[in-house]
Design a protein around this motif. Structure first.
Motif, mmCIF file in Angstrom:
data_model
loop_
_atom_site.group_PDB
_atom_site.id
_atom_site.type_symbol
_atom_site.label_atom_id
_atom_site.label_comp_id
_atom_site.label_asym_id
_atom_site.label_seq_id
_atom_site.Cartn_x
_atom_site.Cartn_y
_atom_site.Cartn_z
ATOM 1 N N ALA A 1 -68.264 50.548 -40.982
ATOM 2 C CA ALA A 1 -67.801 51.854 -41.447
ATOM 3 C C ALA A 1 -66.709 52.417 -40.541
ATOM 4 N N ASN A 2 -66.866 52.267 -39.237
ATOM 5 C CA ASN A 2 -65.861 52.794 -38.303
ATOM 6 C C ASN A 2 -64.512 52.109 -38.488
ATOM 7 N N GLN A 3 -64.536 50.807 -38.780
ATOM 8 C CA GLN A 3 -63.290 50.082 -39.029
ATOM 9 C C GLN A 3 -62.587 50.645 -40.262
ATOM 10 N N VAL A 4 -63.358 50.893 -41.310
ATOM 11 C CA VAL A 4 -62.784 51.433 -42.546
ATOM 12 C C VAL A 4 -62.225 52.836 -42.314
ATOM 13 N N LYS A 5 -62.976 53.677 -41.613
ATOM 14 C CA LYS A 5 -62.511 55.051 -41.360
ATOM 15 C C LYS A 5 -61.244 55.075 -40.509
ATOM 16 N N VAL B 1 -68.805 56.439 -44.405
ATOM 17 C CA VAL B 1 -67.381 56.793 -44.346
ATOM 18 C C VAL B 1 -67.114 58.094 -45.093
ATOM 19 N N GLY B 2 -68.193 58.767 -45.536
ATOM 20 C CA GLY B 2 -68.038 60.072 -46.167
ATOM 21 C C GLY B 2 -67.947 60.070 -47.673
ATOM 22 N N LEU B 3 -68.354 58.963 -48.313
ATOM 23 C CA LEU B 3 -68.326 58.886 -49.773
ATOM 24 C C LEU B 3 -69.731 59.034 -50.338
ATOM 25 N N GLU B 4 -69.830 59.648 -51.498
ATOM 26 C CA GLU B 4 -71.103 59.735 -52.199
ATOM 27 C C GLU B 4 -71.206 58.542 -53.140
ATOM 28 N N ALA B 5 -72.207 57.700 -52.928
ATOM 29 C CA ALA B 5 -72.359 56.493 -53.740
ATOM 30 C C ALA B 5 -73.827 56.256 -54.037
ATOM 31 N N ALA C 1 -61.684 49.275 -49.697
ATOM 32 C CA ALA C 1 -61.830 48.463 -48.488
ATOM 33 C C ALA C 1 -63.249 47.911 -48.366
ATOM 34 N N ILE C 2 -64.246 48.752 -48.610
ATOM 35 C CA ILE C 2 -65.638 48.300 -48.536
ATOM 36 C C ILE C 2 -65.900 47.237 -49.600
#
Length: 323
Positions: free
Chosen positions: A45-49, A131-135, A61-62
């Motif tokens: 997640a940190n890499q994506v953010k 990463v802050g998304l609602e899923a 990206a995920i």
């Protein structure tokens, strides 16, 4: 002709769809340079953010990393597993137990780099949350084999995701984007296909029916799903539109013909058909009326089983023919 015959022996577990590569090429290229493994979901997640700021790019990206790196676990497919049991006394404890289970499954899938649909979907949902998304993970019924034609949803044999992007829910399926299972002795092969990333709901519906109908994101019904033909990945990828027949099952009547109308055939495209009983490939001669191609498939005593339509030696649609 030889190539078409081989298609009868291909087991299609994963179905492809409309390509969005031009929209996310930069994201995909960045993700392809990521490590092939992450030790935990936080590092992923940190890499994506660090690399992406918009909701759509983070989701892409995920999705892309999972599809490029997580292998479908054939050994685990269809294995009966005991339901997960939780011990709790309050709603808060229940939610905590569920979160713990999701994190453990996501971490297992991430570290082993293999899983079935629940693992793919759970990994996406867990990292998306970080990463802050609602899923959410969406369980439901898939349509990926001729035996599914005519059957109402209810098998609960698949899982995918819905993710909220800029206030709007989008659908995606990282499992079916990862690759294909082929051969008499089934083997998984990576073959990235982004057709089920943010597919339009009416397109996604061709192969997915959720247990909770709110995740249809369309007005389609169980009856609509049951009556659909089987649409293979090439149908979706190439943008074909079968105007008729719009249903997936019909009865064989000697001397009858099945009329087909297809939009978006390109100049030089070839069309063939075959019935599963005889496996004999027949080429059709179609006529064009504007952008609509028309042809007929004749029926006889051997016209039973699955009728498959091929365009340019690739399967695009399947129908069930009863006696």
């Amino acid at each position: 002709m030889k190539n078409i015959s081989k298609l009868f022996y291909i087991v299609l577990l994963l179905v492809t769809g409309i390509v969005n590569a031009q929209d996310f090429a930069k994201v995909d290229n960045t993700v392809k340079a990521y490590p092939k493994a992450f030790s935990d979901t936080n590092k992923f997640a940190n890499q994506v953010k660090a690399d992406f700021k918009t909701d759509a790019d983070k989701a892409r990206a995920i999705f892309t990393w999972i599809a490029l790196n997580v292998r479908y676990d054939l050994a685990a497919y269809g294995v009966n597993q005991r339901p997960v049991a939780y011990s709790f006394t309050t709603q808060e404890e229940k939610l905590a137990q569920q979160k713990k289970f999701r994190e453990e499954l996501a971490t297992k899938t991430l570290k082993s780099k293999k899983g079935v649909c629940e693992g793919y979907a759970t990994l996406f949902a867990v990292v998306a949350d970080k990463v802050g998304l609602e899923a959410v993970v969406v369980p439901g019924t898939s349509k990926s084999h001729p035996m599914h034609i005519g059957k109402a949803p209810g098998a609960n044999d698949h899982a995918w995701n819905a993710v909220k992007v800029d206030g709007e829910w989008k659908l995606l399926d990282a499992t079916w984007a990862a690759g294909v299972v082929t051969g008499d002795k089934p083997a998984f092969a990576f073959k990235f296909n982004d057709g089920y990333f943010f597919a339009e709901p009416d397109v996604f519906f061709l192969n997915h029916f959720p247990d909770d109908k709110k995740w249809l994101l369309t007005t389609k019904t169980e009856a609509d799903f049951a009556n659909l033909p089987l649409y293979y990945g090439n149908y979706l990828m190439e943008g074909y539109n079968f105007i008729s027949p719009g249903f997936g099952t019909f009865t064989n009547k000697a001397g009858a013909v099945v009329p087909f109308k297809i939009k978006n055939l390109k100049a030089g495209d070839t069309v063939h058909y075959a019935f599963s009983k005889t496996r004999k490939i027949e080429e059709v001669t179609y006529t064009k009326n504007g952008d609509v191609a028309e042809f007929e498939v004749p029926l006889n005593a051997n016209s039973v089983g699955t009728l498959t339509i091929y365009i340019n030696q690739k399967s695009v649609a399947g129908y069930k023919v009863n006696r």
